[in-house]
Design an enzyme around this catalytic site. Structure first.
Site, PDB file in Angstrom:
ATOM      1  N   GLU A  88      -7.931 -11.152  21.804  1.00 30.50           N
ATOM      2  CA  GLU A  88      -7.350 -10.281  22.818  1.00 30.50           C
ATOM      3  C   GLU A  88      -6.895  -9.009  22.124  1.00 30.50           C
ATOM      4  O   GLU A  88      -6.610  -9.035  20.925  1.00 30.50           O
ATOM      5  CB  GLU A  88      -6.141 -10.962  23.469  1.00 30.50           C
ATOM      6  CG  GLU A  88      -4.805 -10.860  22.705  1.00 30.50           C
ATOM      7  CD  GLU A  88      -4.778 -11.582  21.357  1.00 30.50           C
ATOM      8  OE1 GLU A  88      -5.647 -12.436  21.127  1.00 30.50           O
ATOM      9  OE2 GLU A  88      -3.894 -11.265  20.531  1.00 30.50           O
ATOM     10  N   SER A 142       3.971  -0.118  11.181  1.00 35.05           N
ATOM     11  CA  SER A 142       2.951  -1.156  11.404  1.00 35.05           C
ATOM     12  C   SER A 142       1.533  -0.605  11.493  1.00 35.05           C
ATOM     13  O   SER A 142       0.566  -1.313  11.235  1.00 35.05           O
ATOM     14  CB  SER A 142       3.280  -1.947  12.662  1.00 35.05           C
ATOM     15  OG  SER A 142       3.413  -1.068  13.763  1.00 35.05           O
ATOM     16  N   LYS A 156      -2.548  -5.511  11.279  1.00 33.28           N
ATOM     17  CA  LYS A 156      -3.362  -6.556  11.897  1.00 33.28           C
ATOM     18  C   LYS A 156      -4.397  -7.135  10.926  1.00 33.28           C
ATOM     19  O   LYS A 156      -4.789  -8.290  11.046  1.00 33.28           O
ATOM     20  CB  LYS A 156      -4.058  -6.014  13.143  1.00 33.28           C
ATOM     21  CG  LYS A 156      -3.107  -5.629  14.277  1.00 33.28           C
ATOM     22  CD  LYS A 156      -2.422  -6.833  14.888  1.00 33.28           C
ATOM     23  CE  LYS A 156      -1.580  -6.452  16.108  1.00 33.28           C
ATOM     24  NZ  LYS A 156      -0.751  -7.594  16.588  1.00 33.28           N
TER      25      LYS A 156
END
Lengths: 393, 257
Positions: A107, A374, A85
């Site tokens: 969000e 991830s 991210k």
């Protein structure tokens, strides 16, 4: 194809109140992505702050154990803040700053994007409010506290199912009021154009690095790139630079929760239909009247009823395949990865590992596969323990 | 062109919104009849949606009440037909795009025509995307209403180019809901819109009191009230028709004063 369209998918299905801002954002992005100073600044942040490039790690023990293709792990879990991210938030926060914004809103589902957004906001002196479903706040309390430590405000969302989709609704509602001084730092390759494009571009560093790393270590392209898919940002980032390498299979792993034959899953491609929601035309889990269905997954980060429009396009054109992975399979893969390689990965990433465990043995040994890890799994430890019947204090 | 225009022929038009089927199909029918009886000129029926992103808490809860009461698209069509049997008042659907897309855009508009729905508002279908449905609307004579927001300025010519019915002028940034103050310079916005179209302009978002209704109707051709009506449904449930009747009458008399 029209900008913002991926075949029939994508588009800008958003209230008029926000249209001017989307147009402004698109033109600012198109300007800064070619701007030398902007790119130098972003690359410096990615290198010196986020710890890029991330490793492409040859998982020797897993390779031996599975007995098929050579398994490589793209270690996005080693990035600062613990997931992919950070790639997107640094880019978007820097862009927001250049656009003169004072505040970002985001969000979050698992909290990984929220933590990353809070981090980037702190670093770049922006105010940050993160919207998070009440259900997710309960199951991801560690990340809630991390965001607060970083100076962000976490705003609980109790509308709807109190999960990621409701957090997106609430962030959009805030943005329609605050758009003048606020940037919506969207966390995945979803929403109205230009977000799917911007997030993809900022995340495509994953595949760009992985492609040159694998060419260096293997001397040839991989057989497949495997990644988990909720909205689909790590997968899109991992896939993007391989799309033109037709021999490379692109495989996305969706959250099948308790199974795609039950009502408790979030497997959009396997169980959804084409619809229009959250600003985009794509696949969505919905009922016969077009009401968005509540979805479920053990993984808060994959617990979303839609998928990014470019994934829908890759699926519809056959360029990528998407497979459902159940909670049980993902938890087994989470444990397997910990015991084989000493890596505690995010439960999201474990969905990709779970598919690899079934798939890799059938791929010849002279081939390689890349699995995108991830994120790291610290945030998931207590919920996996409770899944296995152990309550951690 | 539909019969929406007739609502703007005489006085300032009063457009009243309710979520269809809130709190039940039967009560919703009674509420709509009461609104018509007390002088609402155009009825907007909201098709309940699971995730109404442009709505504030009042209408979000209304959508939820309707969905929990088992309201489906079919039942909204039934409700509309029942209203049509007793009244010719113009009816407009307000719906998010997914229920329309899911039903089939063309089929949906043809259904509107069949049951005499005069217009449709789709808050998440901006000018950029409306070609998906506009040809069907033109064919069927169902007005696709345009929304203009306080941030629309440069976009106004593009937005109102094909406008029919009325322009839904969003008074404030943010989502639907009652507001104490409306800060936007509405006159400037309305003047700008009028440079590009003769279609009537109705102002909505945030209007609550008769005084606000009167003040905001000065430069516009009509006003839209939703959340204030829906909050009476939230408060009084199946007993709300009488309260709504009283409220509607107070707005109507303010507009006529």
């Amino acid at each position: 194809m029209k900008p913002g369209r991926y075949g029939v998918f994508g588009g800008q299905y958003i209230p008029e109140t926000l249209m001017s801002e989307l147009i402004r954002l698109e033109s600012a992005y198109n300007m800064y992505k070619r701007d030398r100073a902007f790119n130098l600044e972003l690359n410096a942040l990615l290198k010196n702050y986020a710890n890029r490039p991330s490793l492409l790690y040859y998982a020797e023990k897993i390779t031996k154990d599975l007995g098929g293709a050579r398994v490589y792990l793209k270690r996005e879990d080693l990035n600062h803040t613990g997931s992919h991210k950070i790639n997107n938030v640094l880019g978007q926060a820097l862009l927001a700053k250049k656009m003169g914004k004072k505040r970002i809103i985001a969000e979050t589902g698992a909290g990984q994007h929220g933590v990353a957004a809070a981090t980037a906001a702190t670093l770049l002196d922006l105010k940050c409010d993160v919207f998070m479903g009440e259900e997710d706040i309960k199951r991801q309390s560690l990340n809630v506290y991390r965001m607060e430590l970083l100076g962000a405000r976490v705003i609980p969302v109790n509308s709807g199912t109190g999960t990621l989709k409701d957090a997106v609704n609430e962030t959009m509602r805030d943005w329609s009021l605050s758009v003048e001084d606020t940037h919506y730092l969207l966390g995945s390759v979803m929403g109205p154009h230009p977000f799917p494009m911007i997030v993809r571009d900022f995340q495509s560093i994953i595949g760009r690095e992985a492609r040159s790393q694998i060419l260096k270590s293997e001397g040839k392209l991989p057989h497949a790139v495997i990644a988990c898919v909720g909205g689909g940002s790590n997968a899109m980032g991992a896939f993007y630079r391989f799309i033109n390498d037709k021999s490379v299979k692109l495989i996305g792993c969706e959250a099948a929760g308790k199974g795609i034959d039950t009502t408790e899953n979030a497997a959009t491609i396997a169980t959804g239909r084409i619809g229009v929601f959250h600003g985009m035309k794509s696949y969505f889990c919905q009922d016969e009247d077009g009401q968005i269905k509540p979805v479920y997954s053990i993984s808060a980060g994959l617990d979303y009823p839609g998928i990014g429009p470019e994934h829908s396009y890759l699926y519809a054109t056959g360029r990528a395949q998407y497979y459902p992975i159940t909670d049980e399979e993902a938890v087994c893969a989470f444990e397997y990865m910990a015991r084989q390689e000493g890596i505690i990965c995010a439960i999201e990433s474990a969905h990709a590992m779970a598919f690899a465990m079934k798939y890799v043995p059938s791929v010849p040994r002279d081939q390689s596969v890349i699995i995108c890890i991830s994120g790291r799994g610290d945030k998931d430890v207590s919920s996996i323990a409770s899944y296995r019947g152990r309550i951690l204090i | 062109m539909s019969n929406i225009q007739t609502a703007f022929n005489n006085n300032k038009a009063f457009i009243g919104f309710v979520t269809g089927g809130d709190p039940s199909l039967e009560s919703s029918f009674e509420i709509i009849l009461k609104m018509i009886e007390k002088g609402v000129d155009i009825i907007e029926i909201g098709i309940p949606f699971s995730d109404p992103v442009a709505e504030g808490p009042i209408i979000q809860k209304a959508d939820l009440r309707a969905l929990n009461a088992g309201i489906t698209l079919t039942k909204i069509f039934e409700l509309t037909q029942k209203v049509r049997q007793v009244s010719n008042v113009p009816i407009v659907y307000l719906t998010y795009y997914n229920p329309v897309f899911c039903y089939g855009s063309q089929q949906f508009i043809e259904k509107c025509k069949e049951i005499h729905v005069d217009g449709i508002i789709i808050p998440d279908l901006p000018a950029e995307e409306r070609d998906e449905i506009l040809p069907y609307c033109k064919n069927a004579g169902v007005d696709l209403l345009c929304l203009v927001a306080p941030t629309s300025f440069d976009r106004i010519p593009k937005i109102v180019k094909d406008a029919t019915g009325y322009i839904y002028l969003v008074s404030s940034m943010g989502v639907t809901g009652v507001r104490i103050y409306i800060k936007t310079n509405l006159k400037k916005l309305i003047d700008e819109v009028r440079l590009h179209t003769n279609t009537p302009i109705a102002v909505g978002f945030g209007i609550n009191t008769p005084e606000q209704a009167k003040a905001l109707s000065q430069d516009a051709d009509g006003i839209i009230i939703g959340s204030a009506i829906v909050s009476l449904i939230e408060q009084f449930g199946e007993y709300s028709p009488a309260h709504i009747g009283e409220y509607v009458a107070s707005i109507k008399s303010a507009l006529n004063s």
